[in-house]
Enzyme design. Structure first.
Site, PDB file in Angstrom:
ATOM      1  N   GLU A 299       0.826  -1.201   0.000  1.00  0.00           N
ATOM      2  CA  GLU A 299       0.000   0.000   0.000  1.00  0.00           C
ATOM      3  C   GLU A 299       0.867   1.260   0.000  1.00  0.00           C
ATOM      4  O   GLU A 299       0.463   2.305  -0.506  1.00  0.00           O
ATOM      5  CB  GLU A 299      -0.919  -0.031   1.227  1.00  0.00           C
ATOM      6  CG  GLU A 299      -2.113   0.876   1.151  1.00  0.00           C
ATOM      7  CD  GLU A 299      -3.194   0.478   2.165  1.00  0.00           C
ATOM      8  OE1 GLU A 299      -4.015  -0.384   1.841  1.00  0.00           O
ATOM      9  OE2 GLU A 299      -3.207   1.030   3.276  1.00  0.00           O
ATOM     10  N   HIS A 320       7.165 -26.820  -0.668  1.00  0.00           N
ATOM     11  CA  HIS A 320       6.493 -27.918  -1.358  1.00  0.00           C
ATOM     12  C   HIS A 320       5.299 -27.431  -2.173  1.00  0.00           C
ATOM     13  O   HIS A 320       4.447 -28.221  -2.563  1.00  0.00           O
ATOM     14  CB  HIS A 320       6.061 -28.974  -0.337  1.00  0.00           C
ATOM     15  CG  HIS A 320       7.229 -29.572   0.397  1.00  0.00           C
ATOM     16  ND1 HIS A 320       7.703 -30.831   0.133  1.00  0.00           N
ATOM     17  CD2 HIS A 320       8.037 -29.066   1.346  1.00  0.00           C
ATOM     18  CE1 HIS A 320       8.755 -31.075   0.910  1.00  0.00           C
ATOM     19  NE2 HIS A 320       8.981 -30.021   1.661  1.00  0.00           N
ATOM     20  N   LYS A 434     -14.392   1.636  -4.191  1.00  0.00           N
ATOM     21  CA  LYS A 434     -15.421   2.088  -3.253  1.00  0.00           C
ATOM     22  C   LYS A 434     -16.441   3.002  -3.937  1.00  0.00           C
ATOM     23  O   LYS A 434     -17.634   2.940  -3.642  1.00  0.00           O
ATOM     24  CB  LYS A 434     -14.780   2.838  -2.079  1.00  0.00           C
ATOM     25  CG  LYS A 434     -13.992   1.950  -1.131  1.00  0.00           C
ATOM     26  CD  LYS A 434     -13.529   2.754   0.081  1.00  0.00           C
ATOM     27  CE  LYS A 434     -12.563   1.962   0.943  1.00  0.00           C
ATOM     28  NZ  LYS A 434     -11.967   2.801   2.002  1.00  0.00           N
TER      29      LYS A 434
END
Lengths: 463, 463
Positions: A299, A320, A434
């Site tokens: 961010e 793995h 948003k």
């Protein structure tokens, strides 16, 4: 306390001349932080959070630390379950510290307070699970939101407040005593609600962004409730020590691990062409710390088309799964490894009469030692696969080391951001979805008029 | 059942001519899989795992499915806790399905069997936690390892076998009845131990690699024990239906979602220059499914300096951490979104007398609906940020959809690997760190002589 080793990055490091340039660049960036003369200078309060609280317990803006401790004790007394309602920076730091110290099974293993994080998604299934976890339990709420209008958090808070009210239908005082709001000191929807309802409040400072806020009440109240005052004090002491150490001027990169890390990140990104950084650790309890780190760096740096993509792995588990790609896939990334010196406990490979699994040659060896050997082997192998490894070593998986690491990464992140030329303290891109979301949900604020237009034109969505 | 929508990738998609080329390339790759004429053709057994088990319950190599069901019931009867000991492909699939169906709090919410995954790290702290979780509990072990010598798994198995023996010091029959080994049909250390000790065994087929093995006993026994036979049957039925659907020839990419996804991945990687793929979902219970997906694609494609780097996010949670980077950071990746059509439950935003949080405009709205709106908004925003979004929609978060998704991704992964020119069924790079690790641990096998030399020369490590 944090040692940075570049042994497993040999062959990929800057030369002497480049190192001198990096040193002066990082020195200038550090000065900018000290002066408050850089981008985002309104958000530099994180720089002294460890020291402030330790040196002025009952004074100034952190006088509330003692009040947090009292609240944490009250939460422990009045509750079996604490619901921490917050998202992003109001969620990751506390969870990272609590799990980092107490492991990912702490809620199943404790005889005391269970702490669940919610209000960090919109999943109905997850909300239903958390609801079930409160059934037959006394629960309290710590809601964390600067504004009080972040959707996930506000929606979950409304939902669980409703649940709490139905638990104590004739006892508004009991409901009130079970809600703790961490929010703006003066403004915003949550602060207004808290004042109207009489909930105890704690402060999200104006000069500390969400992703830098773990050492404010945002992180400290849940940490105090889950881990106790001693751990929280040590966390802050570790941070304070790091703040002091990295504030010192240095004549070489290797003399300041924080500068060194920031400078090498910038070098790998700007000069060597790496596009991503992988943070690895060898403790499953550090998965959430890695998530905290991903927000901090992602961010802070991911803007203006720039920034190292932050990825996380947990070894040896992910050797793995992601191990193959890291060893031989596209060469995109360098690796930063978190290592703990001291063993958590002496568990060792038992000896066995029959050697059917062919492990007798390491019988008696401590798991910690084997885990460390796996780290060394992996660093060598990845270096050979052209993935330079920066190794950060801390003494122990304890609160003090964690506090130090937090301050280390926060400062390194701010320096890195300045070195690559972005404002490490804003997050303009988070608003993008948003605007669409609130418009699609039917919010009629006139500021969304252009968004409504766009939705019709581009997608045929008529609201 | 899986629908692939490219609506939110418009502007980034191949043109008609490129699409025709992709269709013929993916058709050829699919033919290679059918013929068994491509790289890694010894490992194509995963293609029929759903159908085989359903159509020949009691015959052939999957006759053991009924035996698994009986074992799962016995585990449920004899145990409070099942420890599943396995790593990588012997771990991720079962955990992905169990948490995908029952959520990440299933162990805390169940009145029945708790299932913990261990043997997947070398952390002493984690081992100690798992040990504590078995205290005062009746526990059984399902150890999963083709060879029996994978270090993490073998070490944890030795440790917990020892713990079990100390639980029942005078009752070797009880110990024996509590160990279930999923391993090679004939060879290897674990098979030999199981035969010598009389443990019940289940088969890891020779022609199915670890990351493709969730629909063998590797995944099915833990899934049966945790979720029951009905869920397991549905999982296989979903996979069988997908196997049949994607085996059909198609005249266009959009007629075969599996081909389409594989082709677009290859196009984004080979032609459009993307370096990474981000898998997102909006359900926290799907975090482990994303980890399974990361192994599947990362280990299959990440070799020869090639492959899309697989990253995962969980929304809306990570919109508040990785969202900024995805919206505005380096343009490296496209996004694939998993979406569930049906609601898990009808939980809705409660109405409130006061509108202090300003949410009354969505009071009464179901969380599922709001979550879906967040998805639409995010897809639009990310597309606007030059991140094409491929959207995979399945009807419901249930076993059948999950089985379908597993078969969908496995086949798409194999096709993708062939399209970018790698062997999607090997993992040569995983051996690299192991050679150093075994040497550093003191294994004196002469094959490690050159490694010992290298450790002295490069690092001054004398063993």
């Amino acid at each position: 306390m944090v040692e940075l080793s570049t042994q497993y990055a040999e062959g990929f490091l800057p030369g002497a001349e480049e190192e001198a340039e990096l040193l002066s660049a990082v020195k200038a960036a550090a000065q900018t932080l000290t002066d408050g003369s850089g981008k985002g200078a309104d958000f530099l309060g994180w720089q002294t959070l460890g020291g402030d609280i330790n040196h002025a317990y009952n004074a100034g803006r952190h006088g509330e630390y003692q009040r947090m401790k009292a609240a944490a004790l009250r939460i422990q007394e009045q509750s079996d379950v604490l619901l921490v309602i917050g998202i992003g920076g109001s969620y990751l730091g506390a969870r990272a510290v609590i799990e980092g110290l107490q492991g990912r099974y702490r809620n199943e293993l404790t005889n005391g307070l269970r702490v669940y994080f919610t209000g960090n998604s919109l999943s109905a299934a997850d909300l239903a699970d958390i609801t079930a976890l409160t059934e037959g339990k006394r629960f309290s709420i710590n809601v964390i939101s600067k504004s009080g209008t972040t959707l996930e958090c506000a929606a979950a808070f409304r939902y669980f407040r409703d649940l709490l009210s139905r638990r104590y239908p004739d006892n508004p005082e009991e409901v009130k005593a079970r809600i703790y709001a961490t929010t703006d000191a003066a403004r915003g929807a949550l602060k207004a609600q808290a004042d109207a309802q009489g909930w105890e409040t704690f402060v999200v400072p104006d000069d500390v962004g969400g992703r830098y806020s773990v050492l404010t009440a945002v992180g400290l109240l849940p940490i105090l409730a889950a881990c106790g005052a001693e751990a929280s004090d040590s966390l802050l002491a570790g941070a304070a020590a790091a703040e002091a150490a990295y504030a010192e001027d240095a004549q070489s990169l290797s003399a300041n691990a924080c500068w060194h890390y920031a400078a090498l990140r910038a070098y790998f990104y700007l000069k060597a062409g790496y596009k991503a950084e992988i943070l690895s650790s060898y403790e499953p309890s550090f998965v959430m710390f890695t998530e905290w780190w991903k927000q901090l760096f992602g961010e802070s740096e991911g803007k203006d088309g720039k920034g190292l993509f932050p990825a996380g792995v947990n070894f040896t588990t992910d050797l793995h799964s992601m191990g193959q790609y890291i060893q031989e896939g596209e060469r995109l990334f360098f690796e930063t490894v978190l290592q703990f010196e001291a063993a958590d406990n002496p568990l060792a490979i038992p000896s066995a009469d029959s050697d059917g699994d062919k492990l007798n040659y390491i019988a008696g060896k401590a798991f910690h030692e084997i885990n460390r050997t796996a780290f060394t082997a992996t660093a060598i192998a990845h270096q050979g696969g052209k993935v330079p490894n920066l190794v950060l070593t801390v003494p122990k998986r304890d609160a003090e080391s964690l506090g130090w690491l937090i301050a280390f990464f926060e400062k390194a992140c701010a320096l890195s951001g300045y070195l690559i030329g972005v404002n490490p303290f804003d997050q303009p891109g988070v608003e993008s979805y948003k605007r669409y979301m609130f418009t699609l949900l039917g919010n009629k604020d006139p500021k969304y008029d252009p968004v409504r237009e766009e939705l019709i034109t581009r997608y045929g969505i008529v609201l």
